[in-house]
Each structure stands twice: as structure tokens, then as C-alpha cells.
Design a protein around this motif. Structure first.
Motif, PDB file in Angstrom:
ATOM      1  N   PRO B 425      47.878   5.875  80.535  1.00  2.68           N
ATOM      2  CA  PRO B 425      46.982   6.483  81.527  1.00  2.68           C
ATOM      3  C   PRO B 425      46.663   7.949  81.226  1.00  2.68           C
ATOM      4  CG  PRO B 425      48.843   5.390  82.593  1.00  2.68           C
ATOM      5  CD  PRO B 425      49.131   5.411  81.143  1.00  2.68           C
ATOM      6  N   PHE B 426      47.508   8.600  80.441  1.00  2.28           N
ATOM      7  CA  PHE B 426      47.325  10.037  80.188  1.00  2.28           C
ATOM      8  C   PHE B 426      46.690  10.312  78.832  1.00  2.28           C
ATOM      9  CE2 PHE B 426      51.302   9.320  82.493  1.00  2.28           C
ATOM     10  CZ  PHE B 426      51.048   9.986  83.682  1.00  2.28           C
ATOM     11  N   ARG B 427      46.241   9.253  78.095  1.00  5.23           N
ATOM     12  CA  ARG B 427      45.950   9.462  76.674  1.00  5.23           C
ATOM     13  C   ARG B 427      44.921  10.547  76.408  1.00  5.23           C
ATOM     14  NH1 ARG B 427      43.681   5.168  78.625  1.00  5.23           N
ATOM     15  NH2 ARG B 427      41.518   4.627  78.220  1.00  5.23           N
ATOM     16  N   ASN B 428      44.035  10.802  77.384  1.00  7.44           N
ATOM     17  CA  ASN B 428      43.034  11.840  77.137  1.00  7.44           C
ATOM     18  C   ASN B 428      43.366  13.173  77.811  1.00  7.44           C
ATOM     19  OD1 ASN B 428      41.402  10.286  75.447  1.00  7.44           O
ATOM     20  ND2 ASN B 428      40.554   9.219  77.232  1.00  7.44           N
ATOM     21  N   TRP B 429      44.587  13.290  78.302  1.00  2.00           N
ATOM     22  CA  TRP B 429      44.977  14.564  78.921  1.00  2.00           C
ATOM     23  C   TRP B 429      45.305  15.572  77.843  1.00  2.00           C
ATOM     24  CZ3 TRP B 429      48.418  14.694  83.863  1.00  2.00           C
ATOM     25  CH2 TRP B 429      47.822  13.908  84.855  1.00  2.00           C
ATOM     26  N   PRO B 430      45.055  16.845  78.126  1.00  3.21           N
ATOM     27  CA  PRO B 430      45.587  17.871  77.221  1.00  3.21           C
ATOM     28  C   PRO B 430      47.104  17.968  77.385  1.00  3.21           C
ATOM     29  CG  PRO B 430      44.365  18.861  79.039  1.00  3.21           C
ATOM     30  CD  PRO B 430      44.243  17.391  79.203  1.00  3.21           C
ATOM     31  N   VAL B 431      47.785  18.299  76.305  1.00  4.13           N
ATOM     32  CA  VAL B 431      49.239  18.292  76.307  1.00  4.13           C
ATOM     33  C   VAL B 431      49.825  19.235  77.356  1.00  4.13           C
ATOM     34  CG1 VAL B 431      51.245  18.640  74.880  1.00  4.13           C
ATOM     35  CG2 VAL B 431      49.172  17.757  73.871  1.00  4.13           C
ATOM     36  N   SER B 432      49.170  20.370  77.585  1.00  2.00           N
ATOM     37  CA  SER B 432      49.733  21.372  78.495  1.00  2.00           C
ATOM     38  C   SER B 432      49.876  20.859  79.921  1.00  2.00           C
ATOM     39  CB  SER B 432      48.867  22.622  78.525  1.00  2.00           C
ATOM     40  OG  SER B 432      48.543  23.000  77.237  1.00  2.00           O
ATOM     41  N   ALA B 433      49.191  19.771  80.264  1.00  2.00           N
ATOM     42  CA  ALA B 433      49.260  19.309  81.645  1.00  2.00           C
ATOM     43  C   ALA B 433      50.461  18.412  81.897  1.00  2.00           C
ATOM     44  CB  ALA B 433      47.972  18.568  81.995  1.00  2.00           C
ATOM     45  N   LEU B 434      51.254  18.147  80.864  1.00  5.43           N
ATOM     46  CA  LEU B 434      52.351  17.197  81.035  1.00  5.43           C
ATOM     47  C   LEU B 434      53.644  17.886  81.437  1.00  5.43           C
ATOM     48  CD1 LEU B 434      51.869  14.890  77.946  1.00  5.43           C
ATOM     49  CD2 LEU B 434      50.938  14.657  80.234  1.00  5.43           C
ATOM     50  N   SER B 435      54.512  17.122  82.140  1.00  4.14           N
ATOM     51  CA  SER B 435      55.842  17.653  82.444  1.00  4.14           C
ATOM     52  C   SER B 435      56.723  17.509  81.207  1.00  4.14           C
ATOM     53  CB  SER B 435      56.450  16.889  83.619  1.00  4.14           C
ATOM     54  OG  SER B 435      56.917  15.630  83.189  1.00  4.14           O
ATOM     55  N   TYR B 436      57.887  18.119  81.245  1.00  2.00           N
ATOM     56  CA  TYR B 436      58.808  18.097  80.103  1.00  2.00           C
ATOM     57  C   TYR B 436      59.135  16.663  79.687  1.00  2.00           C
ATOM     58  CZ  TYR B 436      62.905  19.239  77.285  1.00  2.00           C
ATOM     59  OH  TYR B 436      63.801  19.357  76.257  1.00  2.00           O
ATOM     60  N   GLY B 437      59.443  15.848  80.667  1.00  2.00           N
ATOM     61  CA  GLY B 437      59.798  14.463  80.396  1.00  2.00           C
ATOM     62  C   GLY B 437      58.650  13.722  79.723  1.00  2.00           C
TER      63      GLY B 437
END
Ligand SMILES: Nc1ncnc2c1ncn2[C@@H]1O[C@H](COP(=O)(O)OP(=O)(O)OP(=O)(O)O)[C@@H](O)[C@H]1O
Ligand SMILES: Nc1ncnc2c1ncn2[C@@H]1O[C@H](COP(=O)(O)OP(=O)(O)OP(=O)(O)O)[C@@H](O)[C@H]1O
Ligand SMILES: [Mg+2]
Ligand SMILES: [Mg+2]
Lengths: 180, 563, 278
Positions: B425-437
Motif C-alpha cells: 500500500p505504501f509503494r509510492n510513498w517517499p521514504v521520509s514518511a515512514l516510521s522506523y518499523g
């Protein structure tokens, strides 16, 4: 002076990066000529955090590099690092591109702007200070300045652009995140 | 009594998000309480903490509605400085929290900022250091000379120098080895006993936190509070499993035995009997046979250039094909360093490494990368593409595994891997928007997609919730059955017990033991020297008079895997 | 610490220079460097070099390190002398306004007394300016840098950024190391075997995670600092600060004298140069 905490931390971390890249991450190109990338990082930070951060990262980072070599502090060129850092901060402000893309006109502006700043710094001010302080021969210092200008201008323009482009792409824009 | 912290219909949305990350929060916390906030990764625990210490709304951009009050005053009407007089925060990442050049300076940091005169500062710093058991000479140490646990003590002292009412901990145990984690929990408890602060802890490692009493557990999911109950009540219910969280092992065991849920120390005879009945009915599985040797490490020594002591000395072991192996031990024992040596990041000063009987000691990183994949401890050091899809595809497009593939093949493979790691579901998100996990899972995906023969995972479960980690581990087990060898470097004793039948135990650069994991944790002496911790299963077995604790553990794991 | 990764280290010693406060030493460094930059008077420059070397001795700098510093410096100076001569063999003649030929080498290259004297001056000048700062760095605990800068009037926030730089250099260095290894394992090649353009892109790829982690780190550190009241007041106190003592005032006063001397000599000599040829 109205400096926010983030800018202060950016100066510290930026100077640390400038130091590490300028001291340890040099890429030999051909005999006796090295490419180093600290001015690309300087430009990146100056664009993100402004001219004040630019000046201080340049000054602190460069003093630390000279100090770590252990044989002395080259004040004239340190001042130039500060001046170009400041100059980079006026070329493009990141606030302008934060919510947009790093488009071709902005890239052109960044490339030309940093080339001009590097030219003023390494082509004029650095030789000027060497003449003022040390009375070195004019043609000598200008030749030295020219070499520094070419190396730094190319790495700043190329690597700086790549970094800004990638960083801009990696930042989420407002109201843009949803699970597909 | 008036609540110290009070949320009323509070909703918060980050600027970059479309959906709010906190929804309709209603919560009261009273002075002197000790609260644990629990929830899956991304459920909004840290966001809630940021509302309490003022990072929201003062540092993070976003919009909120409803009310959040501290001592009866709206936080939004105060400043971050006002709030910091009441709330002291210890963040997860000690490298970021430790801003001073030495421990002493770091502890003094907030006093300096409040213009405390020098003589007063010195005495208050040494008093705060004493509270967390730091020695006076340690005040002169730089963060690079302190262990993970000591750095955390420094962070705590840095908060305790001010008389704050609330102590807020965001994942205090995340990178600590089990024994150090236990000490940290104990220290927090002692401080609360003497200072009467209000304590709020956010932590994934429930069993470790419950080592000392907790008044209430707040359970979060998708930005909402779904339970606000006493610990025992939560453990007895099925809420944890339903939310995708891990129960303490002994609780699961009691449930398997159909016994009532009670703390181990106060089990009824009926419950003990039930556990014994369950154990006698189950039969412990045998340790599986060994395959052909795949990786052999011989007489390995290593020292980092800038350090004086040896980081690793005289390491010998063999790993067979299709094995899952765990590497455990104290913080700074050299576990990550061992992984770097196996991957060729560093060159051993002495010794050899064999892969299928071929000496690979002199092979480059790139050559070894064709067969060995390494997921590093810190995901930020691996991610080098702005978008998640590109990051996972990078190794394939660079042809690390020397296979030329068409773009369509690459896409198919990448998407399949993203699915397994719960990132599709996140494949097109920029990396900075993700949590550590989530970032950690991206790096796992980027290694899995290359299908290496050996996969080394450094702390794969750090910051992960049970649901995601089970999915990843199930996939790894599938790979293992196809002959892939897996090495898990971990502080997570559950992970080791459940998935890795064999464990290598490290302490201070030495390989202390190479033994079945279920035996390891039932060996108090070894556990102690390697800073490990017996699991609650061990205590449960003892309490129920079951003498063969390793066998009991194996029965339990067998039951877990089949459920 | 920063100096651990570099050649020079602060070592605790019991010398007058170690006892002086960082602030006083910083002012001394500043004034003496300025004096050396202003003047070209050979006599003053020699005095400054002698003072600099005696400071190294007072600071009980190990002979081995001093030798290293001065021999590297001498080498750089030698190269500089030759290059500078090749570019402009008549510089000294232009400055001193006379020409005393000693002998002819080839083409336009003559050795003149004026050129020799001019190049001697430049060399002494470098020796007066460059190594001076090293005295400051080897006698001052890096923990005291920031407090010292603040003591001599630098805004405390800016002073603190210096402390942050020193604090995080080892972290960044370790990160850089780890990242470049991790990227090599994923097929990014920056060795000599690939084209320059590819190498630059490879470097940028390595720099990207370094920058992203740094930006993340900036956010987290700034948060942690604000949560502990950094920036609350217009000033702050320093755990590592020390008050100025008599010795400190004296040292600052003496170094101020050098600036006065440099300026006065400009008038006496009717220019920056001391001219023995007129
Ligand atoms: N700065 C931010 N900008 C945008 N979205 C964010 C930001 N920080 C967190 N989020 C989002 O808010 C949600 C909650 O995140 P939060 O960090 O509070 O989770 P958490 O429960 O602490 O998770 P973890 O256990 O992984 O730390 C997530 O979906 C996350 O993507
Ligand atoms: N790049 C490096 N340079 C110098 N020393 C290092 C480096 N990396 C690690 N060390 C040191 O080597 C020792 C072993 O570190 P390592 O990271 O291998 O430990 P670890 O067992 O993985 O610990 P943890 O459980 O905390 O991850 C530590 O004392 C550490 O400080
Ligand atoms: Mg969190
Ligand atoms: Mg490790």
C-alpha cells in the motif's frame, strides 16, 4: 539574533558533514587531483537552512578540516568557504520548492547561481585575500583560484542538484499520503 | 484529585497526511500514576507523546481539534519551554538525545539553558547522576565510551536534574540488550518510588516492562484508544492478540493450558496443575539433524583501527545449509561487527571465512553480495532512493545477483516482495514518511528481493509489532525450507526461542556458547554473563515444579508454531 | 572526539597555557594572527614566530608532533616558494623598488636580492600565522570551545553549534563508512574501474542516505534540545566555563600590543614592508 534551534543544529551537523566529506571522502580523479564533495553539501544545507547557516557551516567545517591536518589554519580560504556558503543561501530558498517539484527552471537557477557564487569566491575573493595578506604574485594566486573554482563549481552544480532533486522527491507533500 | 494530563475529544492530523493520526482521544492521567502505552507500529503512540510534551503543536506541523490540558491548562496556549518544566522526555534514540560532548555536560544541559549558576549546577549534576547510579568519573566520558545502558542513564539524569512531574519514555528499551533493559525498567521504578513522579512509558516489549508493576495500560490502534485497563485484565482478555500484539509468553502458556491468568508469583494450585497436565500431554520435539556445512568461520580476530582492544577474538563456528541461527549477547559484544566481517565490509586481522569450503576471506563486498544479503541494524544507512519502489528495485537493476532481467520481470518480483513485507500500500510513498518499523521492513524487502543464499538480519524486530514480524518470519521460514540459511542478530528472546533452534552467544568479543536456544535461556549463569534474560516460561516452569524447563519451552514453541 | 579522528589530541597537562581559559587563548590567537596578517615587517614577524614556537614549548607539545607539524609546513612552503617564483620572479623588485641581481638562471629567471628577501618574508609570515591555532587546539578541551566563544562575545547559540559539530563528527564519520559499505553490497561502484560520470553519480547515491539521516537527526536533536529548554533565554551558563584570571588578562593585553605594534610599524616603514634596500 533570531536563530531557531533547528538552524543551530543544522549548522552543527552540516559542519560535521562538511568536515567528513572534505577530509575523508576524497575521490582521486587522476594523478594528484582529487575531487571532494563538501561544497555540494554546503550548497544543499545553505538552500535548506539559509545564508546564515551557510556562512557558519563553511567557516566551522573548514577550520575543523585545517585543524585536523595538524599543520595550520589557512584563514584566507576559510573565509572564502564562509562567503560561498552565504552566497549559496541566496541562490534558491528551499521554502519555495518545499511543496513543489524541483523543476528545470529552478535547477537552471541553482546551477548558474552556484557557478557565479563559486566564481566570485574562488576566482576573486580567494586570490584577493592571498594578495592582501601574503602579497603573493597575482598570476600565481589567480591560477590557483581558477583550479579551485573549476573543481568546486562542477561538484556543487552536479552533486548539489542531484541531492536537492532526490531530497525534494523524498519529502511528502501536504495532504499527499494515503494507502493505495 | 484533578488529572495531571487530560485529553478531551482530541484529534490530530499531520500536514502531510490525509487521515488524522489521532482520533477522538479521551484520556485522564493522574499524578503519581505509572502508565504503559501499547499498540501496533504506526498506531499513534509517539504522536500522543508529542502532544503531551508540546512537540505537537509547537514543532510538528498539523491541525488539531478538541482539548489537551496539562495541569488544567491547554498545552496549545503555553510554550514548549513551559511544558518542559512539567514534562521530561527521554527519546528512543540515545545518539540524538545525548547532545553534550561528555556525560556531565549532557546532564547539565537543561540547567545551562536555564542560566543556573556554575556552583549550583555542579552539585545538582552529581546528585542527578547518583540517582541513576552513574559514577563521578563517568561524568567525563564521551558518548562513544559509554555503553547503551549507560547512555540511557545519562539521558535519564539529564531529565531528573529538573524537578519534573512527568517522566515520558518513548521506547526506552528499543536498542538495549535484555538484561540492560530489565535494569532500566527497575531504575524507572525506583525513581518513581523515591520521587513520586508520574511515569508514561511507550514500549513494544510488554513482557520486559511488566517486570515491575504498572498501574494502567492504554492500548492504541489506528489512532484510537481501544482499551484503558489494569494489566491483569488486559492479559486475561484476547485484546492483545486481536490487535496483533505479543502476549507475555507465560500468559500464552497459561491460555494453552486453560488455566486462569494470574501473575506467576501468585498462581493457584489449580492453575499449576493445569500447566502440568498440558505439559505431560505434549511431547517435546527433538532437535533437527544437521545438513551440509555452508559457512565456516575459523579463528577469526578483528580490531577497529581506532580502538585499542580487540572487537572480536578467536571466533570459530560452522553454519549448515538451510539453518536458522540466532546471534545474541550484550550491547557492544561485536555481533554487528561479525556480520560486517562475513559480508566483507571489514577485513579480519586474522582468521578465515569459508563459503561452501571455498575461502572467501579476500573476496570483495560486491562478490560476496551475490550470495550473502545483510539487513543492517540501522535502516537509514541502507535506504538510498527517495521512493520505496525504487529502493527495493535497486539491487535488481544494478544486477547484484548477476542476472539480467527485463523491467517487467523486475516489477513483478519487486511487487511480490513488497506484498510479503506489508509495504504494497505504501509503494509510492517517499521514504521520509515512514516510521522506523516501516523503514526496517523496506530494507528487509530490498535484500529479500535479491534471493541470496544466506540472509543476515540485524535486529529485524526492532520497532516492529507482532503482526508484521510474524508475517516476515513466516516468509523467512518458507525460504529456509527451500534451503536458504538465515542468521538473526537479536536482543529479542522471543524471536530467538521461536524461530532459531540454535544460538551463538557473544560477550565482549568472545563466542561464549553455541547451543540450542531453549537450553540457553534456562541456564542462569550463561544468561547472566551474556546479559540475556530467562523468559517468563522458565519462571513458570519453576513455579509449576517442572524440572526440564528446556523441554517445556520446546513444547510451548511447537504449540505456538502450530497455532 | 573530533581530534581523536584527526592527528592532534587534547591532552590534559599542567602548563600555564592549559590553565588559561579558552576565551583568553582564543582572543590571543585572534590578535596575534591579525597582527601577523597586517604586518610585513620582518622584525615583528620574526618576533611573532619566536613567540609561537615558545608557546608550543610552554604547552609541552611533544617534540615528535612539533617536528611533524613544522616539517610538513616546511615542505608546503618550499613548494610554494618555487611555484611562486616561477610565476613571478620579479615580485620582490616591484615591491622594494630596487634591483640587485645576484645571478641569472635561464630566460627571464634571475635571482635578485629583493626577490630572496621578499620570499623570506612571505615564508616567515606563513610560519607566524598557520601553526598558531594549533596551540589553541592542543591546550583547550573541546568541551570548553563553545563556552570560550560565548565568553568572547559570540552569540551562545552559534557557539553551541560548534560544540554540536564536534559532538557529531564521529557519528557522521561512522555513518559514512557504514553507508558506503552497504551501497557497495548493492552494486554501487565508486572505484577507479568505472567512468568518472558514473562515479560522481555513485557518490551522490552514497551521499543521499547520509544527508537524509542527517536531516532526520537534525529534527530529532532539535526536538531533544528544545525539550530541555535550549533557546529559552537570551543567554545561558556553561558547565565547563571558567572565570578569567590575572594570567588571562595579561596574555590578552600582551597580544593586543602586537596589533598596536603592527599598525605603528606600518607608519614607521611608510607601508607594510620593512625595506632594507633603500
Ligand atoms: N512527521 C510526520 N509527518 C506525517 N505523518 C507522520 C509523522 N509522524 C508520524 N506520522 C504518521 O502518523 C502515524 C502514527 O505514527 P506514530 O509515530 O505516532 O506511531 P507509533 O505508534 O509511535 O509507531 P511505532 O511503534 O512504529 O513507533 C503513522 O501512520 C505515521 O505514518
Ligand atoms: N565503525 C566502528 N569504529 C570503531 N568502533 C566501532 C565501530 N563500530 C562498532 N564499534 C565498536 O565495536 C564494539 C562492537 O560493536 P558492535 O556494533 O559489533 O556491537 P553489537 O554486538 O552489534 O552491539 P548492539 O547490540 O548494541 O548492536 C563496540 O564497542 C563499538 O563501540
Ligand atoms: Mg513511535
Ligand atoms: Mg549491533
Amino acid at each position: 539574533m533570531n536563530l531557531n534551534v533547528k538552524t543551530i543544529v543544522a549548522i552543527g551537523i552540516g559542519a560535521a558533514l562538511f568536515f567528513v566529506l572534505g577530509r575523508f571522502a576524497v575521490v582521486p580523479v587522476f594523478a594528484n587531483t582529487n575531487l571532494s564533495f563538501q561544497y555540494a553539501v554546503l550548497a544543499f544545507f545553505a538552500v535548506l537552512f539559509g545564508p546564515i547557516a551557510g556562512v557558519l557551516i563553511g567557516l566551522i567545517g573548514h577550520i575543523l578540516i585545517d585543524m585536523s591536518w595538524g599543520w595550520g589554519i589557512w584563514w584566507s580560504w576559510i573565509i572564502v568557504s564562509g562567503v560561498v556558503g552565504c552566497g549559496f543561501g541566496f541562490v534558491v530558498r528551499y521554502a519555495k520548492i518545499e511543496q513543489n517539484d524541483f523543476t528545470i527552471p529552478l535547477i537552471i537557477r541553482f546551477v548558474i547561481g552556484t557557478i557565479i557564487v563559486n566564481l566570485i569566491g574562488w576566482g576573486l575573493i580567494a586570490p584577493g585575500l592571498d594578495i592582501l595578506i601574503y602579497q603573493q604574485p597575482v598570476n600565481h594566486v589567480f591560477t590557483q583560484g581558477l583550479f579551485a573554482f573549476v573543481g568546486n563549481a562542477v561538484t556543487t552544480a552536479v552533486v548539489g542538484t542531484l541531492l536537492l532533486f532526490a531530497y525534494n522527491k523524498a519529502q511528502p507533500k501536504a495532504e499527499s499520503l494515503y494507502k493505495e | 484529585m484533578n488529572p495531571l494530563i487530560e485529553f478531551e475529544n482530541y484529534t490530530f492530523k499531520y500536514r502531510a497526511q490525509i487521515e488524522p493520526s489521532l482520533v477522538d482521544i479521551n484520556l485522564k492521567i493522574y499524578p503519581g500514576e505509572k502508565i504503559l502505552i501499547l499498540g501496533p507500529s504506526g498506531s499513534g503512540k509517539s504522536t500522543l507523546a508529542s502532544c503531551i510534551n508540546g512537540m505537537i503543536p509547537f514543532a510538528y506541523k498539523g491541525t488539531f481539534s478538541g482539548s489537551c490540558r496539562l495541569n488544567g491548562l491547554e498545552t496549545a496556549h503555553q510554550s514548549i519551554f513551559d511544558l518542559s518544566k512539567t514534562v521530561g522526555t527521554v527519546l528512543q534514540d540515545t545518539d540524538g538525545q545525548f547532545v553534550g560532548l561528555t556525560a556531565g555536560e549532557d546532564i547539565a544541559f537543561s540547567l545551562e539553558n536555564n542560566c543556573t549558576p556554575l556552583h549550583e549546577m555542579t552539585s545538582r549534576v552529581s546528585k542527578a547522576a547518583q540517582m541513576t547510579g552513574l559514577l563521578d568519573e563517568q561524568l567525563k566520558s564521551s558518548p562513544f565510551d559509554l555503553s547503551g545502558g549507560q547512555k540511557q542513564r545519562v539521558s535519564m539524569s539529564g531529565i531528573l536534574v529538573d524537578d519534573v512531574q512527568v517522566l515520558l519514555f518513548d521506547e526506552p528499551l528499543a536498542s538495549l540488550d535484555p538484561a540492560t533493559g530489565e535494569q532500566a525498567i527497575d531504575l524507572i521504578h525506583q525513581i518513581q518510588q523515591t520521587e513520586q513522579n508520574t511515569i508514561i512509558i511507550i514500549e513494544h516489549r510488554l513482557e520486559d516492562v511488566l517486570f515491575r508493576p504498572i498501574d494502567r495500560i492504554i492500548l492504541m490502534k489506528d489512532g484510537r484508544i481501544i482499551a484503558d485497563v489494569a494489566p491483569l485484565e488486559l492479559l486475561a482478555s484476547n485484546l492483545l492478540r486481536e490487535t496483533g500484539l505479543r502476549e507475555p509468553l507465560y500468559v500464552s502458556a497459561l491460555k494453552y493450558a486453560n488455566a486462569d491468568i494470574q501473575p506467576i508469583s501468585s498462581l493457584s494450585d489449580k492453575a499449576k496443575q493445569a500447566v502440568n497436565n498440558w505439559y505431560n500431554a505434549a511431547n517435546p520435539p527433538t532437535v533437527p539433524p544437521q545438513n551440509n556445512p555452508l559457512l565456516k568461520v575459523e579463528n577469526l580476530h578483528f580490531t577497529y583501527p581506532e580502538t585499542a582492544t580487540k572487537t572480536l577474538q578467536n571466533i570459530n563456528f560452522t553454519i549448515t545449509e538451510g539453518e536458522i541461527l540466532s546471534v545474541v549477547g550484550t550491547n557492544g559484544a561485536g555481533k554487528s561487527t561479525l556480520a560486517k566481517l562475513i559480508c566483507g565490509f571489514e577485513q579480519p586481522s586474522e582468521g578465515k571465512i569459508f563459503l561452501r569450503n571455498a575461502d572467501v576471506t579476500s573476496q570483495t563486498i560486491a562478490e560476496r553480495a551475490k550470495q550473502i544479503g545483510y539487513v543492517m541494524q540501522n535502516p537509514n544507512q541502507m535506504i538510498c532512493k527517495p521512493l520505496i519502489y525504487d529502493e527495493v528495485a535497486l539491487g535488481l537493476t544494478n544486477q547484484v545477483n548477476s542476472e539480467k532481467q527485463t523491467p517487467a520481470e523486475i516489477r513483478e518480483q519487486v511487487e511480490a516482495t513488497l506484498e510479503i513485507c506489508g509495504l504494497y500500500p505504501f509503494r509510492n510513498w517517499p521514504v521520509s514518511a515512514l516510521s522506523y518499523g516501516q523503514k526496517k521492513r523496506v530494507t528487509i524487502a530490498s535484500v529479500l528481493v535479491l534471493a541470496p543464499k544466506i540472509i543476515i538480519l540485524d535486529e529485524p524486530t526492532a520497532g516492529q509489532d507482532y503482526k508484521h514480524y510474524t508475517e516476515i518470519m513466516k516468509f523467512l521460514q518458507k525460504l529456509q525450507s527451500e534451503g536458504v540459511t538465515i542468521i538473526l542478530i537479536t536482543h529479542d528472546m522471543h524471536l530467538m526461542l521461536e524461530y532459531a533452534p540454535r544460538a551463538l552467544v557473544f560477550s565482549k568479543g568472545n563466542l561464549l556458547a553455541d547451543m540450542p536456544s531453549s537450553d540457553l535461556l534456562c541456564n542462569p549463569i550463561l544468561s547472566k554473563t551474556a546479559s540475556l534474560k530467562e523468559t517468563s516460561l522458565f519462571h513458570l516452569a519453576a513455579e509449576c515444579n517442572i524440572s526440564d524447563a528446556p523441554a517445556f519451552t520446546r513444547c510451548f514453541i511447537e504449540r505456538e508454531i502450530n497455532s | 572526539m573530533a581530534n581523536r579522528t584527526a592527528g592532534l589530541t587534547y591532552i590534559e597537562k599542567n602548563t600555564p597555557l592549559h590553565k588559561m581559559t579558552g576565551g583568553a587563548k582564543l582572543l590571543m590567537l585572534l590578535f596575534m594572527s591579525l597582527a601577523a596578517m597586517i604586518t610585513f615587517d620582518t622584525r615583528l614577524l620574526v618576533v611573532l614566530v619566536v613567540v609561537a614556537i615558545s608557546l608550543f614549548v610552554v604547552a609541552k607539545m611533544p617534540i615528535k608532533e612539533m617536528k611533524m607539524i613544522f616539517s610538513i609546513l616546511a615542505f608546503i612552503m618550499a613548494v610554494n616558494l618555487v611555484v611562486s617564483y616561477l610565476f613571478s620572479p620579479e615580485e620582490g623588485v616591484a615591491i622594494y623598488g630596487s634591483r640587485t641581481e645576484l645571478f641569472h638562471i635561464i630566460g627571464r629567471y634571475y635571482i635578485t636580492r629583493e626577490q630572496l628577501f621578499y620570499q623570506l618574508n612571505v615564508t616567515i609570515k606563513y610560519f607566524a600565522i598557520l601553526p598558531l591555532a594549533m596551540v589553541f587546539f592542543v591546550t583547550t578541551d573541546s568541551s570548553e570551545f563553545a563556552a570560550s566563544l560565548n565568553a568572547i562575545g559570540v552569540n551562545y547559540k552559534i557557539a553551541y553549534s560548534v560544540s554540536l559539530a564536534l559532538r557529531y563528527i564521529p557519528s557522521v564519520l561512522r555513518e559514512y563508512h557504514d553507508i558506503s559499505q552497504a551501497q557497495q553490497a548493492r552494486g554501487i561502484d565508486i572505484s577507479k574501474n568505472v567512468k568518472l560520470s558514473k562515479r560522481i553519480i555513485g557518490i551522490a547515491t552514497i551521499m543521499f542516505p547520509l544527508i537524509i539521516t542527517s536531516i532526520d537527526k537534525i529534527d530529532r536533536i532539535a526536538g531533544a534540545m528544545e525539550l530541555r529548554s535550549f533557546g529559552k533565554h537570551k543567554k545561558r551558563t556553561w558547565y565547563k566555563a571558567r572565570p578569567f584570571k590575572k594570567l588571562d588578562y595579561a596574555a590578552v593585553a600582551v597580544s593586543l600590543l602586537f596589533i598596536v605594534a603592527a599598525v605603528l610599524l606600518n607608519f614607521v616603514n611608510g607601508g607594510r614592508f620593512f625595506n632594507p634596500f633603500s
